[in-house]
Design a protein around this motif. Structure first.
Motif, mmCIF file in Angstrom:
data_model
loop_
_atom_site.group_PDB
_atom_site.id
_atom_site.type_symbol
_atom_site.label_atom_id
_atom_site.label_comp_id
_atom_site.label_asym_id
_atom_site.label_seq_id
_atom_site.Cartn_x
_atom_site.Cartn_y
_atom_site.Cartn_z
ATOM 1 N N UNK A 1 -20.579 29.542 -37.557
ATOM 2 C CA UNK A 1 -19.225 29.788 -38.049
ATOM 3 C C UNK A 1 -18.948 29.083 -39.375
ATOM 4 N N UNK A 2 -19.522 27.897 -39.577
ATOM 5 C CA UNK A 2 -19.264 27.184 -40.825
ATOM 6 C C UNK A 2 -19.893 27.869 -42.030
ATOM 7 N N UNK A 3 -20.968 28.621 -41.802
ATOM 8 C CA UNK A 3 -21.733 29.180 -42.917
ATOM 9 C C UNK A 3 -21.861 30.696 -42.886
ATOM 10 N N UNK A 4 -21.203 31.342 -41.954
ATOM 11 C CA UNK A 4 -21.319 32.799 -41.822
ATOM 12 C C UNK A 4 -20.962 33.511 -43.114
ATOM 13 N N UNK A 5 -19.930 33.030 -43.797
ATOM 14 C CA UNK A 5 -19.495 33.653 -45.058
ATOM 15 C C UNK A 5 -19.803 32.716 -46.234
ATOM 16 N N UNK A 6 -21.053 32.296 -46.322
ATOM 17 C CA UNK A 6 -21.493 31.439 -47.425
ATOM 18 C C UNK A 6 -22.473 32.199 -48.300
ATOM 19 N N UNK A 7 -22.688 31.682 -49.507
ATOM 20 C CA UNK A 7 -23.707 32.249 -50.397
ATOM 21 C C UNK A 7 -24.603 31.124 -50.894
ATOM 22 N N UNK A 8 -25.874 31.433 -51.069
ATOM 23 C CA UNK A 8 -26.831 30.531 -51.703
ATOM 24 C C UNK A 8 -27.197 31.116 -53.055
ATOM 25 N N UNK A 9 -27.087 30.294 -54.081
ATOM 26 C CA UNK A 9 -27.356 30.739 -55.448
ATOM 27 C C UNK A 9 -28.547 29.946 -55.971
ATOM 28 N N UNK A 10 -29.642 30.620 -56.245
ATOM 29 C CA UNK A 10 -30.841 29.943 -56.744
ATOM 30 C C UNK A 10 -30.612 29.411 -58.147
ATOM 31 N N UNK A 11 -30.905 28.125 -58.344
ATOM 32 C CA UNK A 11 -30.796 27.532 -59.675
ATOM 33 C C UNK A 11 -31.606 26.251 -59.708
ATOM 34 N N UNK A 12 -32.143 25.889 -60.863
ATOM 35 C CA UNK A 12 -32.956 24.673 -60.958
ATOM 36 C C UNK A 12 -32.137 23.418 -60.688
ATOM 37 N N UNK A 13 -32.817 22.370 -60.229
ATOM 38 C CA UNK A 13 -32.167 21.073 -60.071
ATOM 39 C C UNK A 13 -31.598 20.629 -61.415
ATOM 40 N N UNK A 14 -30.379 20.137 -61.406
ATOM 41 C CA UNK A 14 -29.744 19.660 -62.627
ATOM 42 C C UNK A 14 -28.878 20.691 -63.325
ATOM 43 N N UNK A 15 -28.725 21.887 -62.734
ATOM 44 C CA UNK A 15 -27.857 22.911 -63.318
ATOM 45 C C UNK A 15 -26.397 22.518 -63.127
ATOM 46 N N UNK A 16 -25.568 22.577 -64.169
ATOM 47 C CA UNK A 16 -24.152 22.209 -64.017
ATOM 48 C C UNK A 16 -23.440 23.127 -63.007
ATOM 49 N N UNK A 17 -22.591 22.533 -62.181
ATOM 50 C CA UNK A 17 -21.803 23.259 -61.181
ATOM 51 C C UNK A 17 -20.329 23.050 -61.507
ATOM 52 N N UNK A 18 -19.566 24.148 -61.473
ATOM 53 C CA UNK A 18 -18.160 24.118 -61.872
ATOM 54 C C UNK A 18 -17.263 24.516 -60.709
ATOM 55 N N UNK A 19 -16.038 23.990 -60.727
ATOM 56 C CA UNK A 19 -15.069 24.326 -59.678
ATOM 57 C C UNK A 19 -14.702 25.798 -59.766
ATOM 58 N N UNK A 20 -14.762 26.474 -58.635
ATOM 59 C CA UNK A 20 -14.424 27.893 -58.591
ATOM 60 C C UNK A 20 -12.927 28.140 -58.478
ATOM 61 N N UNK A 21 -12.201 27.086 -58.125
ATOM 62 C CA UNK A 21 -10.759 27.206 -57.941
ATOM 63 C C UNK A 21 -10.161 25.813 -58.056
ATOM 64 N N UNK A 22 -8.958 25.711 -58.513
ATOM 65 C CA UNK A 22 -8.319 24.405 -58.673
ATOM 66 C C UNK A 22 -7.965 23.801 -57.327
ATOM 67 N N UNK A 23 -7.852 22.487 -57.296
ATOM 68 C CA UNK A 23 -7.490 21.819 -56.051
ATOM 69 C C UNK A 23 -7.670 20.318 -56.140
ATOM 70 N N UNK A 24 -7.708 19.681 -54.961
ATOM 71 C CA UNK A 24 -7.861 18.239 -54.845
ATOM 72 C C UNK A 24 -9.193 17.940 -54.165
ATOM 73 N N UNK A 25 -9.960 17.016 -54.724
ATOM 74 C CA UNK A 25 -11.247 16.655 -54.145
ATOM 75 C C UNK A 25 -11.024 15.856 -52.864
ATOM 76 N N UNK A 26 -11.582 16.341 -51.755
ATOM 77 C CA UNK A 26 -11.508 15.632 -50.477
ATOM 78 C C UNK A 26 -12.754 14.791 -50.230
ATOM 79 N N UNK A 27 -13.907 15.311 -50.587
ATOM 80 C CA UNK A 27 -15.176 14.609 -50.386
ATOM 81 C C UNK A 27 -16.049 14.798 -51.619
ATOM 82 N N UNK A 28 -16.802 13.772 -51.942
ATOM 83 C CA UNK A 28 -17.776 13.864 -53.036
ATOM 84 C C UNK A 28 -18.958 12.986 -52.647
ATOM 85 N N UNK A 29 -19.821 13.526 -51.820
ATOM 86 C CA UNK A 29 -20.982 12.784 -51.332
ATOM 87 C C UNK A 29 -22.171 13.047 -52.257
#
Length: 322
Positions: A179-207
């Motif tokens: 249920x946690x991942x049923x509607x998830x996507x995996x996007x292939x990209x090299x280690x170190x590729x910049x990742x950007x927020x897809x939508x505005x909000x408040x950060x709850x966790x940053x592990x």
């Protein structure tokens, strides 16, 4: 009156943050080796011979606490929530003898960041006799959303004009079958590729302290991730991120299209990629929900396996993202 009080802590999956440390080893001018977990001390001795750095195992960090106040004979209980957003907490007796709770338990409570008001009080049924109790609780991040419907579409979490292939989409047979991942996507990209927020909000966790990855199930809970709460109560999860490369911190407000971290290969993973999903708290469980990305024509499209996802600038998203 004799009182025996026991409180057991039961924490639900994905409700723990993690704290990681490094062990520094260096050799001084006399050839003596020193060990420290203090980064400041290591920095002072960085010019010494053979400075080595070893990543230590990540320790869990508890962020939600059931605490007691009031009189010993009539204890009251409240929650301290150290997240930057709401949590739902379920509390019940695991043992009880000659006691009652007001209001009655089990109970579920939505707690905003900080300390809650008193949630319930314990009293003896018969004040002349001894009594004992044990409490248990579990929590899930986010407010409960029993009838969630989103009109939002999401920016691809990649740089404008960059393109990466989707290797697993909704219902993917390898790891998108719970249920946690049923509607998830995996996007292939090299280690170190910049990742950007897809939508505005408040950060709850940053592990970002996990450093291992692979197909062994022991790595399932060891993916570096960032969780962002949106204004409709949903949460985006960005997972398998690179060690110590988070660009945000809990409580920080982020805008759609803002750099938040870098892709990696941590956790349960067959290779470098970004795992992205939108989740809600539904019935004290994290469940994923369908979503759409915005394409370069400004249209909302459902992510499909093997399709190349192309990044767009936030200025082109119009009103598609809430």
């Amino acid at each position: 009156m004799k009182i025996s009080l026991f409180i057991f802590v039961l924490l639900s999956l994905c409700s723990l943050n993690a704290v990681g440390k490094k062990l520094y080893k260096f050799q001084d001018e006399q050839g003596i080796f020193h060990f420290t977990d203090n980064p400041a001390e290591a920095a002072r001795n960085k010019d010494q011979q053979k400075l080595e750095v070893r990543q230590l195992k990540v320790a869990p960090k508890q962020l939600v606490w059931l605490l007691q106040s009031g009189e010993e004979r009539h204890p009251q209980y409240y929650i301290r929530n150290d997240y930057a957003g709401p949590v739902e907490v379920e509390i019940n007796f695991s043992e009880r003898d000659n006691v009652k709770a007001t209001p009655e338990l089990p109970g579920r409570f939505v707690v905003e960041p900080g300390k809650s008001d008193t949630l319930f009080q314990i009293n003896a049924l018969n004040e002349q006799e001894s009594w004992r109790l044990a409490l248990k609780y579990r929590y899930i991040i986010g407010s409960p959303l029993s009838h969630y419907s989103s009109k939002a579409s999401y920016l691809p979490p990649i740089a404008p004009n960059a393109a990466f292939q989707i290797s697993q989409a909704f219902g993917g047979s390898f790891s998108h079958n719970d249920e946690q991942n049923k509607y998830a996507v995996d996007i292939m990209m090299p280690v170190g590729t910049p990742v950007y927020a897809s939508r505005s909000g408040i950060v709850l966790e940053a592990e970002d302290d996990f450093y291992n990855g692979g197909t062994n199930k022991v790595y399932t809970s060891e993916a570096n991730n960032i969780r962002i709460l949106h204004d409709d109560g949903s949460m985006a999860i960005y997972a398998h991120l690179e060690l110590e490369k988070a660009q945000v911190h809990p409580g920080m407000a982020v805008a759609a299209g803002q750099l938040i971290g870098y892709s990696g290969n941590t956790g349960f993973s067959t290779g470098p990629h970004l795992h992205f999903a939108v989740q809600i708290n539904q019935g004290m469980e994290l469940v994923s929900v369908p979503f759409t990305f915005i394409d370069q024509q400004g249209q909302a499209v459902e992510p499909k396996v093997h399709v190349w996802l192309k990044g767009i600038a936030p200025s082109r998203m119009g009103n598609a993202v809430e």
